[in-house]
Design a protein around this motif. Structure first.
Motif, PDB file in Angstrom:
ATOM      1  N   GLN A 782       7.353   3.747  -3.854  1.00  0.00           N
ATOM      2  CA  GLN A 782       6.794   2.825  -2.858  1.00  0.00           C
ATOM      3  C   GLN A 782       5.334   2.504  -3.174  1.00  0.00           C
ATOM      4  N   GLU A 783       4.606   3.535  -3.520  1.00  0.00           N
ATOM      5  CA  GLU A 783       3.183   3.338  -3.813  1.00  0.00           C
ATOM      6  C   GLU A 783       3.010   2.451  -5.024  1.00  0.00           C
ATOM      7  N   TYR A 784       3.851   2.701  -5.994  1.00  0.00           N
ATOM      8  CA  TYR A 784       3.737   1.901  -7.205  1.00  0.00           C
ATOM      9  C   TYR A 784       4.027   0.440  -6.895  1.00  0.00           C
ATOM     10  N   GLU A 785       5.067   0.243  -6.125  1.00  0.00           N
ATOM     11  CA  GLU A 785       5.421  -1.135  -5.774  1.00  0.00           C
ATOM     12  C   GLU A 785       4.313  -1.790  -4.970  1.00  0.00           C
ATOM     13  N   ALA A 786       3.723  -1.004  -4.088  1.00  0.00           N
ATOM     14  CA  ALA A 786       2.644  -1.569  -3.274  1.00  0.00           C
ATOM     15  C   ALA A 786       1.437  -1.913  -4.128  1.00  0.00           C
ATOM     16  N   SER A 787       1.250  -1.129  -5.192  1.00  0.00           N
ATOM     17  CA  SER A 787       0.061  -1.363  -6.002  1.00  0.00           C
ATOM     18  C   SER A 787       0.189  -2.622  -6.850  1.00  0.00           C
ATOM     19  N   ILE A 788       1.428  -3.043  -7.115  1.00  0.00           N
ATOM     20  CA  ILE A 788       1.579  -4.264  -7.914  1.00  0.00           C
ATOM     21  C   ILE A 788       2.074  -5.420  -7.057  1.00  0.00           C
ATOM     22  N   ARG A 789       1.882  -5.299  -5.768  1.00  0.00           N
ATOM     23  CA  ARG A 789       2.458  -6.312  -4.887  1.00  0.00           C
ATOM     24  C   ARG A 789       1.725  -7.648  -4.971  1.00  0.00           C
ATOM     25  N   ALA A 790       0.445  -7.575  -5.240  1.00  0.00           N
ATOM     26  CA  ALA A 790      -0.349  -8.799  -5.152  1.00  0.00           C
ATOM     27  C   ALA A 790      -0.668  -9.334  -6.538  1.00  0.00           C
ATOM     28  N   PRO A 791      -0.520 -10.623  -6.723  1.00  0.00           N
ATOM     29  CA  PRO A 791      -0.855 -11.213  -8.016  1.00  0.00           C
ATOM     30  C   PRO A 791      -2.362 -11.352  -8.162  1.00  0.00           C
ATOM     31  N   ILE A 792      -2.822 -11.415  -9.398  1.00  0.00           N
ATOM     32  CA  ILE A 792      -4.256 -11.579  -9.591  1.00  0.00           C
ATOM     33  C   ILE A 792      -4.555 -12.827 -10.406  1.00  0.00           C
ATOM     34  N   GLY A 793      -3.529 -13.562 -10.709  1.00  0.00           N
ATOM     35  CA  GLY A 793      -3.697 -14.726 -11.578  1.00  0.00           C
ATOM     36  C   GLY A 793      -4.425 -15.869 -10.894  1.00  0.00           C
ATOM     37  N   ARG A 794      -4.901 -16.758 -11.724  1.00  0.00           N
ATOM     38  CA  ARG A 794      -5.681 -17.887 -11.248  1.00  0.00           C
ATOM     39  C   ARG A 794      -4.864 -18.798 -10.338  1.00  0.00           C
TER      40      ARG A 794
ATOM     41  N   HIS B  19      -0.675  -2.029   2.393  1.00  0.00           N
ATOM     42  CA  HIS B  19      -1.572  -1.384   1.436  1.00  0.00           C
ATOM     43  C   HIS B  19      -0.849  -0.260   0.709  1.00  0.00           C
ATOM     44  N   ALA B  20      -1.297  -0.022  -0.490  1.00  0.00           N
ATOM     45  CA  ALA B  20      -0.796   1.167  -1.180  1.00  0.00           C
ATOM     46  C   ALA B  20      -1.581   2.363  -0.661  1.00  0.00           C
ATOM     47  N   ASP B  21      -0.857   3.420  -0.405  1.00  0.00           N
ATOM     48  CA  ASP B  21      -1.518   4.609   0.125  1.00  0.00           C
ATOM     49  C   ASP B  21      -1.975   5.485  -1.037  1.00  0.00           C
ATOM     50  N   GLU B  22      -3.173   5.996  -0.918  1.00  0.00           N
ATOM     51  CA  GLU B  22      -3.706   6.802  -2.024  1.00  0.00           C
ATOM     52  C   GLU B  22      -2.983   8.134  -2.184  1.00  0.00           C
ATOM     53  N   LYS B  28      -7.741  12.530  -8.464  1.00  0.00           N
ATOM     54  CA  LYS B  28      -8.805  12.019  -7.614  1.00  0.00           C
ATOM     55  C   LYS B  28      -9.308  10.678  -8.135  1.00  0.00           C
ATOM     56  N   PHE B  29      -9.435  10.637  -9.433  1.00  0.00           N
ATOM     57  CA  PHE B  29      -9.957   9.439 -10.072  1.00  0.00           C
ATOM     58  C   PHE B  29      -9.091   8.229  -9.762  1.00  0.00           C
ATOM     59  N   PHE B  30      -7.789   8.418  -9.905  1.00  0.00           N
ATOM     60  CA  PHE B  30      -6.910   7.284  -9.682  1.00  0.00           C
ATOM     61  C   PHE B  30      -6.795   6.946  -8.206  1.00  0.00           C
ATOM     62  N   LYS B  31      -6.982   7.958  -7.385  1.00  0.00           N
ATOM     63  CA  LYS B  31      -7.012   7.691  -5.940  1.00  0.00           C
ATOM     64  C   LYS B  31      -8.162   6.755  -5.626  1.00  0.00           C
ATOM     65  N   LYS B  33      -9.585   4.780  -7.714  1.00  0.00           N
ATOM     66  CA  LYS B  33      -9.305   3.489  -8.324  1.00  0.00           C
ATOM     67  C   LYS B  33      -8.423   2.637  -7.409  1.00  0.00           C
ATOM     68  N   LEU B  34      -7.415   3.293  -6.886  1.00  0.00           N
ATOM     69  CA  LEU B  34      -6.469   2.564  -6.039  1.00  0.00           C
ATOM     70  C   LEU B  34      -7.170   2.036  -4.801  1.00  0.00           C
ATOM     71  N   LYS B  35      -7.999   2.884  -4.244  1.00  0.00           N
ATOM     72  CA  LYS B  35      -8.743   2.471  -3.055  1.00  0.00           C
ATOM     73  C   LYS B  35      -9.575   1.239  -3.361  1.00  0.00           C
ATOM     74  N   ARG B  36     -10.200   1.297  -4.510  1.00  0.00           N
ATOM     75  CA  ARG B  36     -11.063   0.183  -4.884  1.00  0.00           C
ATOM     76  C   ARG B  36     -10.249  -1.073  -5.136  1.00  0.00           C
ATOM     77  N   LYS B  37      -9.106  -0.882  -5.707  1.00  0.00           N
ATOM     78  CA  LYS B  37      -8.265  -2.045  -5.960  1.00  0.00           C
ATOM     79  C   LYS B  37      -7.886  -2.719  -4.646  1.00  0.00           C
ATOM     80  N   GLU B  38      -7.651  -1.875  -3.658  1.00  0.00           N
ATOM     81  CA  GLU B  38      -7.323  -2.443  -2.347  1.00  0.00           C
ATOM     82  C   GLU B  38      -8.476  -3.278  -1.813  1.00  0.00           C
ATOM     83  N   VAL B  39      -9.665  -2.841  -2.108  1.00  0.00           N
ATOM     84  CA  VAL B  39     -10.829  -3.618  -1.685  1.00  0.00           C
ATOM     85  C   VAL B  39     -10.817  -4.987  -2.357  1.00  0.00           C
ATOM     86  N   TYR B  40     -10.491  -4.988  -3.634  1.00  0.00           N
ATOM     87  CA  TYR B  40     -10.422  -6.247  -4.361  1.00  0.00           C
ATOM     88  C   TYR B  40      -9.380  -7.169  -3.742  1.00  0.00           C
TER      89      TYR B  40
END
Lengths: 852, 523
Positions: A782-794, B19-22, B28-31, B33-40
């Motif tokens: 689930q986390e992995y899927e959530a992490s790639i959920r959003a596109p970043i392309g132009r 959101h992806a949960d950390e 710790k490092f990737f946690k 990173k993930l948090k920061r990505k969420e900010v982006y």
């Protein structure tokens, strides 16, 4: 230790007269006067003298020239009096250079010092490294901002400007002014400049070197000294100290780094186990055996042996739980005492057997230490705070109450002191009881050398209580006419008071009973904090004067209120916690029940992780057989039952008739009535499609489709097999055996939709493109899927966001040399974030720190 | 200065999920990173939400006076009341070459008409500038633009022909024969055709290759549309069933029984949410095409519907005979919905399409073409990078290159297009199980049959010995292999070496305490 002492004693038995001994030696020396190594005879005058040819004469006192002689000689001549004095002085002052340490030892010391230094040096960079590692973007070359902001303005080179008369005059005046103000300022400046400009590095280095040398010499000296010491006692103390230090470290670590603390604990454990296991104090060594022979006749020896045994027992014994003995120490002590009286105090074995019953886990041993230190720290802290408080108050009150010589805080202080006194009295009582009743060496030694845990607990509790009490009663006590000896200030006064209170111990003991009776409702505090002492102590606080009883009642009431509040709070907290737990449980339950969540199931094996079937908790994981189909379809199955429309309900959706116009081709006369129209057209349609029942066709189709994918059991029974016995024989047994059963198929997506057929293998090709591994840092799908959920392309996000999302981690300026970081970076504050994202990250960081 | 608040709904729309949960990340490092990505991502969503302010164009509308309904207004009246540019968008073409089919380009600027009796015309319908007009002297079943207005395909009597906008024949694909209906899938560069024999074929126009062709076994396909959401073809037929087809699977991805009578029309709305079907039972049904459930609404019409289309803003248009009716919403709440607009055209309607980004409905009939004004039907705010009605030549070229670069492979056509960003849990599970099973493999049973030797050569004892030897060898080999595999797994999942500060419980170095360990007995 006793052993060494014994040896010393035995050594000292044969008395030696030093004079006689000397005489003897001399006479022996006289026997052979001839020297084996001849003095070199000088045949030729030589400039250089070889040190190896310098032979020490045999009889030192006769032939050598002593320093005193030289000095005396020098004294005689007035010319050399000074020199003589100096010489004698140097003789007194001089220190003989010590023998250098052995090379490996010296090197080792050097290495350790060097290592420590380098480590320290490098550790300065830790924060910077960490920061840079997680930095969103780094720009090279690094720009160094000037750290010293208060540099003097750059000087103009001399002679470039012609000074006017006025300027010269002003300069003169300034110089005078400077003189008047004192040279301090300028000196400082100059020194700074010098430091900055010239030899800065050199000096620093020299200092450093000097420091190192000093350190080294210190260390070596200490090592040498320590090695020399033969005292067993010393080493024992040393060991104990080391242990304490370790425990202290452990305490510190426990707060900061629990993992490291655990490791530390292990090492401590190990050392203890080592000591315990080496049979050191079991009286099995040669020394002990020798003593045992004598023990029959010698009382002291018996004692020594018993001591050794006691020590070994102490090591192996379970540590008494300090917390338990906190409240009912006195009573239990008395009881214990009574018990112990029956036992022969000098019989170590008996004692041991009794103790052995209490022996428990090894861990308890360390637990005691830990508790001790935590308590001690807490006590010290509390004491300090309390002292500060009281002192502050004292000052304030002394200011306020001018002539009034009994400031409120003092009163409260006194009360507290009296508390302490009672405490002490109790302790001393218990101690004395111990002394009187039992010759229990363990206990006495415990109470002497180390704090008994119970005592400490009590003390701590009291301190806490005192603090509270002070806060509560402060206001009241200021106004009461409570007579106590006037206090000047500080420690002195305190000491005095203590003495006094100690004298007052007995009256306390008397008043206690009465006060207890007075109390209307005894408060029973049954909170987790173990605060029942709070209530009891208040009874003990009032001292001799009766008129302050009211105050104490008030105070008690106040305290009761507070306690009540606290209880309420605690209970609320408890409730909350329970609720939370319940919620958690429910959540867990929910998550267990639903197939949708990938997150919670620990049973879901992780790809990159260990395949061991133990979870992080060490509990065996029970693998739930999970249907992959179900997982895959879980998303599709999402809609709840309410969303699913029962096909039988389809017909029930009321068709809405649209007010459509009729096209030109249709004869409008036919459709003058709406209802009529409907019926007629329906009739025609029904007639037209009489033969083909579309719905039935579809249903058949659907069944076929579903059958295709279904796993059907295979019947392996052969015709005629088992039927020879005729009728009446049940075939069940056989058929069961001969039917090959296949696992039931996963629920289909179209199970609840009767008018829909969905192909389950529809995304076979797509699956080849799917990720079927869980990449590294991710633990759940689930986390992995959530992490790639959003596109970043132009084409999916705005340009600004796109640039931000794809900005490079490092930016290097073209055509510039990128130098390594220097020390300036250590003191440099991180750059203020410029863009929105960096700002947000900075805020997030800050919040995290705060929450920590 | 503070920026204005963002509408929560808009923000949610652009956040694209939870959101992806950390907690789901390891170190710790990737946690961090993930948090920061969420900010982006949050920032990106905010920017997108803020950019919505640029959509300042409003859709058109008609307001009826009291005691009047908008359905009463004829096109003439509407034209009289709109501005000049809008008024030019209503026009009639009376053409003689039989029933016409029509198609707008993706940006809605160009129109392609194809008459059954061979007449083809491609023109910029806004400026009325004609690209080409010709008669192919053959029956024309359907026409379709390709990815640009410079090329179009024409399904003629036997084969499918390609022309450029000058009318020059570029290509003729003979493998696509007797095609009835065509659909162009713009993101996949696929031209999908359905033939009267029931064959479905997908032609990749970027590489000129038929990527899939098979018989749907549904007979003559005369009703077809595409689902713009997932590029799946929806075909209807006399069975009252809508079948959904992808080029990768020879069976329909899904079949939905929509009418108990033969179907007459089908349409999917541009967002891919609703499917509208018309049947001979004179009903028009609206389905939820994503859930494959419904019908959400059933409408009864006076006559069977012959064409349906849904506009970008959800205006539902259908035709019964020569009457075009438009309804404001696809799924209507009121009991007796009254039409938004109604227009009587000169002949039976054969084609009905809303023009993208315009308030225009193109109606092709047996006798020509009519462009109707339907205020509020088109999307007023267009994305210039997606579909630009005012595109210059340069922009068109640029767009073509971009579109080709971003071409989606046809493998990804499935009912759920977002599936691609998920994890294949099934395979994952299988992999894990396989890895696990490696640890517990049993040596296989070896059934060795010795070669039959001549009498007196081998002997039963020898044969047995040989058998044993072979068995042992095999077993050894197997065990070796299994061990290797096992070791590999262990190697992969070994714990990382400990840090220097860590004192392991069991160290490899000999310690003093080793003496207390249980010793292995030497045998």
């Amino acid at each position: 230790m006793s052993a060494s002492e014994n040896e010393n004693q035995s050594g000292g038995e044969e008395e030696v007269d030093p004079a006689a001994h000397k005489q003897l030696l001399r006479s022996i020396g006289q026997l052979s006067r001839n020297q084996h190594i001849r003095k070199p005879t000088r045949s030729e005058p030589a400039l250089a003298r070889d040190e190896f040819h310098l032979v020490k004469p045999l009889s030192t006192d006769v032939q050598t020239v002593s320093m005193g002689d030289v000095v005396n000689l020098l004294r005689k001549t007035s010319k050399h009096i000074d020199a003589g004095k100096q010489l004698s002085k140097t003789q007194h002052q001089k220190k003989i250079l010590q023998k250098p340490l052995e090379k490996p030892v010296a090197e080792r010391i050097q290495r350790t010092i060097g290592y420590e230094k380098v480590k320290k040096d490098l550790s300065r960079w830790d924060a910077v490294v960490e920061r840079n590692r997680v930095a969103e973007q780094q720009v090279f070359p690094l720009d160094y901002e000037e750290v010293h902001a208060d540099l003097p303005p750059p000087k103009k080179p001399r002679g470039t400007t012609i000074k006017s008369d006025l300027m010269l005059e002003m300069e003169a005046v300034e110089a005078k002014l400077r003189e008047l103000r004192g040279t301090q300022h300028t000196d400082d400046d100059e020194a700074k400049r010098q430091e900055r400009l010239t030899r800065e590095e050199l000096i620093a280095r020299r200092k450093e070197l000097a420091y190192l040398r000093i350190k080294e010499s210190q260390k070596s000296a200490r090592a040498r000294q320590r090695n020399k010491i033969k005292s067993k006692k010393f080493h024992k103390f040393l060991k104990r100290e080391k242990l304490k230090e370790q425990i202290k470290e452990f305490e510190l670590l426990q707060k900061t780094n629990p993992e490291a603390a655990l490791e530390k604990l292990e090492t401590i454990e190990k050392s203890r186990v080592l000591e315990r296991a080496n049979l050191r104090h079991k009286n099995t060594g040669t020394w002990a055996k020798n003593l045992q022979v004598r023990a029959k006749y010698d009382k002291d020896v018996r004692k020594d042996l018993a001591e050794q045994l006691a020590l070994s027992r102490e090591l192996t014994q379970k540590q008494k739980d300090a917390a338990e003995s906190s409240s009912d120490d006195e009573a239990s002590d008395e009881r214990n005492g009574a018990d112990k009286e029956e036992v022969d105090p000098f019989n170590p074995w008996f004692k041991g057997s009794k103790k052995a019953e209490q022996v428990d886990e090894v861990a308890e041993f360390l637990g005691g230490y830990r508790k001790y230190w935590t308590e001690r720290n807490a006590n010290e802290k509390a004491l300090e705070e309390y002292r500060e408080d009281s002192e502050d108050d004292l000052e304030q009150n002394s200011l306020q109450n001018g002539e009034n010589e009994q400031p409120g805080s003092d009163a409260s202080n006194d009360v507290d002191e009296s508390n302490e006194a009672t405490n002490e009295a109790v302790n001393s009582n218990s101690g004395s009881e111990n002394d009187n009743v039992s010759g229990n060496m363990d206990q006495s030694s415990d109470s002497d050398s180390e704090f008994s845990a119970g005592e400490l607990e009590k003390f701590k509790a009291k301190l806490n209580y005192q603090k509270k009490n002070v806060e509560n009663c402060r206001g009241k006590f200021t106004t009461t006419a409570y007579s106590s000896p006037p206090l000047v200030n500080g420690e002195h006064g305190k000491l005095k008071r203590r003495k006094q209170t100690e004298e007052e111990v007995s009256p306390h003991a008397k008043t206690r009973g009465t006060l207890k009776k007075k109390r209307k409702q005894p408060i029973v505090v049954t909170s987790a904090g173990g605060t029942d002492w709070v209530v009891e102590d208040i009874g003990e606080t009032p001292s001799k004067s009766v008129d302050i009883d009211d105050i104490f009642d008030d105070a008690e009431n106040l305290l009761q209120e507070k306690v009540h509040e606290k209880i309420c709070k605690l209970s609320k907290d408890l409730e909350k916690r329970e609720q939370r737990k319940q919620i958690k449980k429910e959540k867990k339950h929910k998550s267990k029940s639903s197939d949708l969540s990938f997150k919670v199931k620990a049973s879901q094996p992780e790809i990159d992780e260990e395949l061991l079937e133990t979870s992080a908790n060490g509990e065996p994981v029970i693998e739930k057989p999970q249907n992959p189909h179900r997982l895959a379809n879980s998303k599709a199955d999402k809609p709840s039952k309410q969303d699913e429309i029962d096909p039988s309900n389809i017909a029930q959706i009321k068709p809405k008739s649209l007010r459509t116009a009729l096209p030109d081709m249709v004869n409008s006369e036919e459709f003058f009535d709406e209802h009529d129209l409907n019926e007629k057209v329906q009739m025609t349609i029904a007639e037209a499609f009489e033969d083909d029942d579309i719905v039935a066709d579809f249903e058949r189709d659907r069944e076929d489709e579903r059958k295709k994918t279904a796993n059907e059991d295979v019947d392996l029974t052969l015709p005629g097999w088992g039927s020879w016995a005729g009728c009446g024989i049940s075939k069940e047994k056989q058929t069961k055996r001969l039917i090959l059963k296949f696992p039931k198929e996963a629920p289909r997506r179209d199970d609840n939709k009767k008018n829909v057929v969905i192909n389950e293998d529809g995304n076979k090709k797509l699956k080849q493109h799917l990720v079927s591994d869980l990449p590294f840092p991710f633990k759940s799908v689930q986390e992995y899927e959530a992490s790639i959920r959003a596109p970043i392309g132009r084409s999916f996000v705005p340009e600004t966001a796109f640039r931000m999302l794809t900005r490079p981690a490092t930016v290097t300026k073209l055509g510039t040399v990128i130098e390594p970081m220097n020390d300036e970076f250590l003191v440099k504050a991180p750059k203020a974030p410029r863009n929105a994202v960096d700002k947000r990250i900075a805020i997030m960081e800050k919040n995290k720190k705060k929450s920590k | 200065m503070r920026k204005p608040e963002i509408d929560k709904k808009l923000l949610k729309k652009h956040l694209r999920g939870e959101h992806a949960d950390e907690k789901g990340v390891k170190t710790k490092f990737f946690k961090e990173k993930l948090k920061r990505k969420e900010v982006y991502l949050e920032y990106a969503a905010e920017q997108a939400a803020r950019a919505e302010i640029l959509k300042n164009e409003e859709e058109g509308f008609i307001e009826a006076d009291q005691d009047e309904s908008t359905a009463d207004y004829t096109q003439k009246e509407i034209v009289q009341n709109v501005d000049i540019t809008a008024a030019t968008k209503h026009f009639n073409l009376s053409l003689d070459f039989g029933p016409y089919r029509l198609r707008y380009t993706k940006n809605g600027r160009h129109l392609l008409l194809g008459g059954r009796r061979g007449h083809i015309a491609a023109f910029d319908w806004v400026t009325k500038r004609i690209h080409c007009e010709m008669n192919v002297m053959e029956e024309v079943a359907d026409v379709s633009w390709l990815h640009l207005e410079t090329m179009f395909a024409c399904a003629q009597k036997n084969w499918v022909y390609f022309y450029d906008n000058q009318g020059t024949e570029i290509h003729c694909i003979k493998r696509m024969s007797r095609v009835n209906r065509m659909e162009f899938l713009p993101y996949h560069f696929l031209l999908a055709t359905a033939s009267s024999e029931g064959f479905l074929s997908w032609l990749d126009v970027s590489i000129g290759e038929i990527v899939a062709q098979y018989n749907s076994k549904a007979g003559d396909i005369r009703i077809m549309c595409q689902n713009p959401y997932n590029a799946v073809l929806c075909t209807g037929g006399s069975k009252g069933v809508v079948s959904m087809w992808s080029p990768t699977v020879r069976e329909p991805l899904a079949k939905v029984l929509v009418h108990s009578t033969p179907m007459t029309a089908i349409a999917v709305d541009p967002k891919g949410m609703h499917l509208a079907t018309g049947g001979l039972d004179r009903s028009l049904k609206v389905w939820d095409i994503r859930k494959l459930s419904g019908p959400l609404a059933v409408y009864k019409c006076g006559m069977a519907v012959n064409e349906i289309d849904i506009s970008q803003k959800g205006v539902l248009a259908f035709s019964t005979g020569n009457i075009c009716e438009m309804y404001k919403q696809t799924v209507m709440e009121s009991e007796n919905p009254s039409p938004y607009l109604r227009e009587r055209v000169n002949d039976y309607v054969y084609g009905l399409r809303f023009c993208p980004y315009e308030d225009v409905l193109g109606v092709s009939t047996g006798k020509g073409f009519t462009s109707l004004l339907v205020p509020g039907s088109g999307e007023p705010n267009f994305d210039g990078l997606e579909a630009n009605p005012f595109q210059t030549k340069k922009q068109r070229r640029e767009h073509e290159v971009h579109a080709l670069l971003e071409k989606i492979p046809m493998d990804l056509i499935s009912l759920e297009p977002n599936e691609i960003r998920g994890v294949d849990v099934e395979t994952l599970q299988d992999k894990v199980n396989a890895k696990k099973s490696i640890l517990f493999v049993k040596p296989p049973r070896i059934d060795f049959k010795s070669r039959r030797k001549m009498k007196g050569k081998g002997g039963s004892a020898n044969a047995a010995k040989n058998k044993q030897i072979v068995k042992d060898a095999k077993r050894k080999e197997f065990i070796k292999d299994a061990k290797k595999a096992r070791d590999k797994v262990f190697e992969q999942h070994k714990e990382k070496s400990t840090t220097e500060d860590f004192i392991p419980l069991e160290s490899s170095n000999a310690t003093v305490l080793d003496r207390f360990k249980v010793k292995k007995k030497n045998k």
